[in-house]
Design an enzyme around this catalytic site. Sequence first.
Site, short mmCIF file in Angstrom:
data_model
loop_
_atom_site.label_atom_id
_atom_site.label_comp_id
_atom_site.label_asym_id
_atom_site.label_seq_id
_atom_site.Cartn_x
_atom_site.Cartn_y
_atom_site.Cartn_z
CD GLU A 1 5.70 -7.19 -0.04
OE1 GLU A 1 6.62 -6.50 -0.49
OE2 GLU A 1 4.66 -7.45 -0.70
CE1 TYR B 1 6.61 -1.80 -1.41
CE2 TYR B 1 7.97 -3.41 -0.25
CZ TYR B 1 7.06 -3.10 -1.24
OH TYR B 1 6.59 -4.08 -2.04
CG ASP C 1 8.40 -0.39 -4.48
OD1 ASP C 1 7.70 0.32 -5.23
OD2 ASP C 1 8.55 -1.61 -4.66
#
Length: 331
Positions: free
Chosen positions: A38, A119, A137
């Site tokens: 991520e 996020y 996002d």
Amino acid sequence: MTGLTPQARKLLLNWYATAKRDLPWRRTRDPYRILVSEVMLQQTRVTTVLPYYKRFLAQYPAVEALAAAPEQEVLALWSGLGYYSRARNLQKAAQVIARRGTFPDTYEQIRGLPGVGDYTAAAVASICFGAPRAVLDGNVLRVMSRFLAERGDIKSKATRARIGAAAQRLLDPANPAGSNQALMELGATVCLPRNPLCDICPWSAFCEGRKQGLVRELPVTPGRRQTVQIQQTLLVVRRADKVLLRQRGAAERRMAGFWELPEHHEVPGATLGPSLGQFSHSITHHRYVIEVREANIGRRVAGMCWKPVAGLAHLPLSTIARKALRVASTF
Ligand code: SF4
């Protein structure tokens, strides 16, 4: 939207089950690996991330290995991926987790790790621990603004809050990992920024933006900043099997500790040789047009070091330095 939610959710999850790409971070629920993916994927394309992700995890297969690694080694492995504060923060997060002994398993605790924003915390908490938290996002904002025909500026707090609330209603509480990943996948592969593939979209029959003919106008963003062009000349000064490099100071705001090729004005008295080529590089709204010149120097230059060409791959080099060295066939 509220009335449509169960149907939209079902269509999205069914589509994802058959259309999802096989990516290495989708074969695991290990929170450390998901966190690495991520963080790497922030503002970076999947195809760019893939080789970095594999190399990074081969070097640091567990959070303790990353926590204990020398920072220069971590930055060298990240070199070329950009946004280097991500690498520093990821290592700081690894150190917090290693000291703690276990990976935090709630949204709030994950959000408290260095460099982890809303996020990333929502992504890790939902994918690894089943937390019912919708991610928000750029991809999700784009898809949802089109789906809802949301005309508000997506940079404004009020619009983001409206879209966030809709994304939260859309989330399947029984499968938050699948829901979040499906929405992100739709943004990455179908509801594309410039040419959305509405004909193959699972939401094509319900998408308000499509029904109202607004797809090309959404999402609404404030006027883009004008691109500023900057001209630079970088020097490749060689001596035997070494090349002259400058290290950015520890106090520099951006990319502290990274190695650069010197600019012409930083090497007084350098004799310029032939041009080795040109390339351009964009950072936010700056577009650098860089000429790479061979050069010679007669005396030592303060603040610069000779570095062996054979060891360049193990140094944290800025992306511009890597590109310039490639132009000079030195990397
Ligand atoms: S129908 Fe088109 S605009 Fe609407 S969500 Fe699908 S791809 Fe995006």
